[in-house]
Design a protein around this motif. Structure first.
Motif, mmCIF file in Angstrom:
data_model
loop_
_atom_site.group_PDB
_atom_site.id
_atom_site.type_symbol
_atom_site.label_atom_id
_atom_site.label_comp_id
_atom_site.label_asym_id
_atom_site.label_seq_id
_atom_site.Cartn_x
_atom_site.Cartn_y
_atom_site.Cartn_z
ATOM 1 N N VAL A 34 -17.848 -14.856 -14.223
ATOM 2 C CA VAL A 34 -17.451 -14.936 -15.635
ATOM 3 C C VAL A 34 -18.690 -14.959 -16.528
ATOM 4 C CG1 VAL A 34 -16.264 -16.350 -17.359
ATOM 5 C CG2 VAL A 34 -15.294 -16.101 -15.060
ATOM 6 N N VAL A 64 -13.627 -15.614 -21.697
ATOM 7 C CA VAL A 64 -12.624 -16.649 -21.426
ATOM 8 C C VAL A 64 -11.306 -16.008 -21.004
ATOM 9 C CG1 VAL A 64 -11.254 -18.488 -22.479
ATOM 10 C CG2 VAL A 64 -13.704 -18.334 -22.952
ATOM 11 N N CYS A 113 -9.153 -14.316 -10.702
ATOM 12 C CA CYS A 113 -10.259 -15.278 -10.793
ATOM 13 C C CYS A 113 -9.799 -16.681 -10.412
ATOM 14 C CB CYS A 113 -10.836 -15.277 -12.205
ATOM 15 S SG CYS A 113 -11.689 -13.755 -12.666
ATOM 16 N N TYR A 141 -12.621 -24.721 -12.639
ATOM 17 C CA TYR A 141 -12.242 -24.129 -11.353
ATOM 18 C C TYR A 141 -12.327 -25.158 -10.225
ATOM 19 C CZ TYR A 141 -12.412 -19.379 -13.297
ATOM 20 O OH TYR A 141 -12.171 -18.235 -14.015
ATOM 21 N N CYS A 163 -18.605 -25.139 -17.837
ATOM 22 C CA CYS A 163 -17.214 -25.520 -18.106
ATOM 23 C C CYS A 163 -16.254 -24.768 -17.186
ATOM 24 C CB CYS A 163 -16.866 -25.255 -19.567
ATOM 25 S SG CYS A 163 -17.637 -26.414 -20.719
ATOM 26 N N SER A 164 -16.488 -23.464 -17.015
ATOM 27 C CA SER A 164 -15.625 -22.704 -16.105
ATOM 28 C C SER A 164 -15.799 -23.189 -14.670
ATOM 29 C CB SER A 164 -15.934 -21.211 -16.210
ATOM 30 O OG SER A 164 -17.300 -20.949 -15.931
ATOM 31 N N SER A 194 -11.639 -15.046 -17.520
ATOM 32 C CA SER A 194 -11.699 -16.187 -16.604
ATOM 33 C C SER A 194 -10.326 -16.718 -16.225
ATOM 34 C CB SER A 194 -12.527 -17.314 -17.220
ATOM 35 O OG SER A 194 -11.860 -17.875 -18.342
ATOM 36 N N ALA A 237 -17.199 -18.671 -11.342
ATOM 37 C CA ALA A 237 -17.747 -19.048 -12.652
ATOM 38 C C ALA A 237 -18.971 -18.203 -12.990
ATOM 39 C CB ALA A 237 -18.105 -20.533 -12.657
ATOM 40 N N SER A 262 -15.882 -21.954 -6.409
ATOM 41 C CA SER A 262 -15.739 -22.079 -7.859
ATOM 42 C C SER A 262 -17.002 -21.617 -8.575
ATOM 43 C CB SER A 262 -15.411 -23.525 -8.233
ATOM 44 O OG SER A 262 -16.406 -24.414 -7.745
ATOM 45 N N LEU A 280 -20.151 -21.954 -21.150
ATOM 46 C CA LEU A 280 -19.234 -21.066 -20.433
ATOM 47 C C LEU A 280 -19.400 -21.213 -18.928
ATOM 48 C CD1 LEU A 280 -17.139 -18.763 -20.533
ATOM 49 C CD2 LEU A 280 -19.068 -17.160 -20.500
ATOM 50 N N SER A 307 -11.098 -18.712 -7.022
ATOM 51 C CA SER A 307 -11.925 -19.901 -7.244
ATOM 52 C C SER A 307 -11.685 -20.980 -6.195
ATOM 53 C CB SER A 307 -11.665 -20.476 -8.640
ATOM 54 O OG SER A 307 -10.345 -20.979 -8.747
#
Length: 293
Positions: A130, A153, A161, A45, A40-41, A156, A127, A123, A37, A165
């Motif tokens: 999140v 998710v 958000c 971003y 990847c986020s 996000s 992230a 970013s 999470l 970012s």
């Protein structure tokens, strides 16, 4: 004559090291879902922001006011902030970026690289927010991992958000700090501990220094602490002191000149600061009602 109990004073300023390490380790991604999470986020971003930064001039433009959606990117990034009362420490938070930009200009480096560096941090802040949301939902609210992941998710992909970012603004750093503080203090309370006074000093200074109107949110955990009313009052006074000191430090603590500027209308003290005082008063009133009834 009233004597101050030194044990109470020490208990207010003491730090439970075991609890501090426990909180620190809880902030580290501990299993695969948390790592996926977070990274990847962060990656998504950053890729989105990189495309926007390289194809537009949103970040590296030098326009100072209201670039889009009332965000003042360049004012925050290159000049700190022009709103001294509402964002007293923003200039110091963004000072490393200003110095880095000066180096890029001095040595003739393409400013797009500077934009990518700024995006890397923006970013990450979103992230991490999140990630803290996921940790809160799973560890504090005690929701199973898959529903917690779905909620995170969903959070996000909120417009706020996504925009933050790639937006170097006060809101971006505030989102990170508020998410971090909510999770930290919730974790401390759920393990039957009480936040140290240093929590209120550190987070009150960081969050209030970024945006003054967010500072009262740091005092909310006082309503849930299992401590004496006297200790709550001391911590509340310290939060108020931190807010006042941060506002006045930009004016070198010259109270007479500060209030004269207000009287003459030369200092723009916006409605937000008045609302900040109202928030503190309401929190204090609720605390008085809960702990004195």
């Amino acid at each position: 004559m009233y004597n101050v109990d030194s044990s109470n004073v020490k208990s207010i300023f003491s730090i439970n090291r075991a609890s501090a390490f426990q909180v620190f380790y809880s902030l580290v991604p501990s299993h695969l879902a948390e790592r996926c999470l977070l990274f990847c986020s962060w990656f998504v971003y950053f890729v989105l922001g990189s495309y926007i930064a390289l194809s537009t001039s949103i970040i590296d433009t030098k326009e100072t006011n209201d670039m889009y959606l009332s965000f003042d990117n360049s004012t925050t990034l290159y000049f700190g902030s022009v709103e001294k009362p509402t964002h007293p420490l923003t200039k110091f938070f963004y000072l490393p970026f200003s110095l880095l930009h000066d180096l890029f200009v001095k040595y003739g480096i393409n400013e797009k690289y500077f934009s990518l560096i700024v995006l890397l941090f923006c970013s990450f802040f979103v992230a991490a927010s999140v990630f803290f949301c996921f940790k809160y939902v799973q560890n504090i609210v005690k929701i199973d991992i898959w529903p917690a992941l779905l909620i995170s998710v969903f959070y996000s992909v909120f417009g706020g958000c996504i925009i933050l970012s790639f937006t170097p603004e006060t809101f971006t750093f505030s989102l990170f700090l508020l998410s971090l503080s909510v999770y930290v203090v919730s974790f401390i309370l759920i393990v039957n501990q009480k936040p140290s006074i240093w929590y209120y000093i550190v987070f009150g200074t960081l969050i209030g220094g970024q945006t003054v109107t967010n500072a009262p949110k740091v005092a909310i955990p006082l309503l849930y602490e299992k401590s004496s009313f006297r200790q709550k009052i001391v911590k509340f006074i310290i939060v108020v002191f931190c807010i006042s000191a941060m506002i006045l430090m930009r004016y070198k603590f010259d109270l007479l000149s500060f209030f004269m500027l207000i009287w003459r209308g030369q200092v723009n003290i916006p409605v937000q600061i008045f609302l900040c005082g109202i928030h503190l008063f309401l929190i204090f009133s609720v605390a008085m009602y809960l702990f004195l009834r």
